[in-house]
Scaffold this active site. Sequence first.
Site, PDB file in Angstrom:
ATOM      1  N   GLN A 198       0.814  -1.209   0.000  1.00 45.46           N
ATOM      2  CA  GLN A 198       0.000   0.000   0.000  1.00 45.46           C
ATOM      3  C   GLN A 198       0.859   1.275   0.000  1.00 45.46           C
ATOM      4  OE1 GLN A 198      -2.611   0.177   3.388  1.00 45.46           O
ATOM      5  NE2 GLN A 198      -4.168   1.327   2.298  1.00 45.46           N
ATOM      6  N   GLU A 199       0.358   2.314  -0.673  1.00 41.26           N
ATOM      7  CA  GLU A 199       1.025   3.623  -0.758  1.00 41.26           C
ATOM      8  C   GLU A 199       2.436   3.524  -1.328  1.00 41.26           C
ATOM      9  OE1 GLU A 199      -0.727   6.119  -0.496  1.00 41.26           O
ATOM     10  OE2 GLU A 199      -2.449   5.208   0.461  1.00 41.26           O
ATOM     11  N   GLY A 200       2.595   2.649  -2.297  1.00 39.77           N
ATOM     12  CA  GLY A 200       3.901   2.478  -2.942  1.00 39.77           C
ATOM     13  C   GLY A 200       4.625   1.290  -2.366  1.00 39.77           C
TER      14      GLY A 200
END
Length: 589
Positions: A440-442
Amino acid sequence: MTVYKAPLADLAFVLHDLLGVEEALGALPGWRDIDRPTIERILGTAALFAEDELFPLNRAGDREGCTFENGEVRTPTGFKAAFARFAAGGWCGLTAQEKWGGQALPQIVDTAVLEIWGSANLSFSDYGLVIPAAVETIDRHAEDALKERYLPAMVAGKWAATMCMTEPHCGTDLGLLKTRAEPQGDGGYRLTGTKCFISGGEHDLAPNIVHLVLARLPDAPAGVRGISLFLAPKFLPDAKGEPGARNQVRAIGIEHKMGYAASATCTMVFEGAQAWLVGPPHRGLNCLFTMVNAARLAVGMQGLSLAETAYQSAANYARERLQSRAPSGPRFPDRPADPLIVQPDVRRMLLSARAFIEAARALALWTALQLDIAARHPDAATRERASDLAAFLTPAIKAGFSDWGFAACDDAMQIWGGHGYIRANGMEQLVRDVRLARIQEGANAIQALDLFGRKMAQNGGRAFRSLVEEIENFLDGPSRAPGMAEFAVPLAASLARTVELVAWLGEQDDRNELAAAGVDAMRVFVLMLFAWTWARIVHACRGRADALAEGKRAVARHFFARLLPLQPGHAAAAMAGAASLMALADDQV
């Protein structure tokens, strides 16, 4: 069964004994009256809500999950009532400005609270943690009319929020996004496109949801430089500021995921939805990075949060479960078997989890304090240095905490043996839930590229130099205290190894070399950060003989004896080069 009690004693140690938070906040205008009783009252209230209301909903919410029908999402039983009490308690506006109804508290207090929410019920916390980040983004970048129309309701928890970035054909590569924004001539826009993996894109917890959406204007240049940020609510506010007509944005489905079952992950369709520009045209990614950086720190904290719950549950089980005898002979001959806690390998896993958790907690709160200093310190140079350090550490916290958090949850489940694999006991849920944090988020490889490929070189390497100075100042001063040599010597070697690796990475012209080294280089860097943090923790315990201090010293010795020695191997792997990875043809891999 899993257990959880908020680690208030350790939070107090980090905040007050290690970081001296009262003195630090006392130097920042507006926060000079935030004393220890105030902080302890906030954390104590959060702990009660987490333990009594959120944690009991965690396993039931995982079993029930979210349901999607006729375009609407229903959250698990009990979530809606709990969210109403959560919002009424003011938790959505902890750091928001008072003029919007917030409490304007420091980030360091909010970070401590965030850990508690995630440990008790990660899926529930997901709905709430987006709101403060969205509030800050709108407050920093939107026009006053948008702030006045949306922020009071969001800060009050009456309206929820999302961050709509990802599209089905592009994840991290936002330069490929296709969502369009057509100007309407009245200052508004119409959004058309599809977004996926949107946390809380649709749910029944709040009567309105404010979507922050990345899209392209008709004259947008290609790539990320052509992305703008827009605000598009689920319901358009009426003249009284209440949800009015339905906007042309809807969920067309929810994902059935490995974990996070009680958090609604939606595919959203914008079909000419009314929207308003936030920030300058074509500068949307810059504006949204306010939210992205907050989200990355929050995702890193999820690794810490779930590791804490897993550790508590595994330690409790290991003390109670009778299984075999200690290798050196019976420790409890009056019992049919010894408890698992006497087994060296069980202790290895528990101490490794503690070594991560307690260092991560201290590092996260230190980083949050840098954000507070960057926001309010009267000296511009001090603000700049603190801002550099916080931004520089964000990818390391996201990647390091999620990697180590997953390992801690996996080991905790291992301690339970076969019973850990059984759904009814709750341990496997922690492993399933924490696994997303590495994506998540990169993804964590992207975090490594961000750190070593971009942030190391920013401003001539100013942030890294500031970090090295922080550690060298510790080595030249506090670490010379009596009894510190066993921690200071390996810390100095760890720092030297990290500096050498960073220099080597800086000499590589081939980007393949940087990408190939990234994950191992990040582990070198994070282990160095943990070594520095543990040395500071031990120094903060000097002269103390209480159980907390003795425990800290013992866990620190475990870290330096068994975990920091992993660093040379990661450094060697990082510097081995890309040749072995790229030698095979694509169709042979």
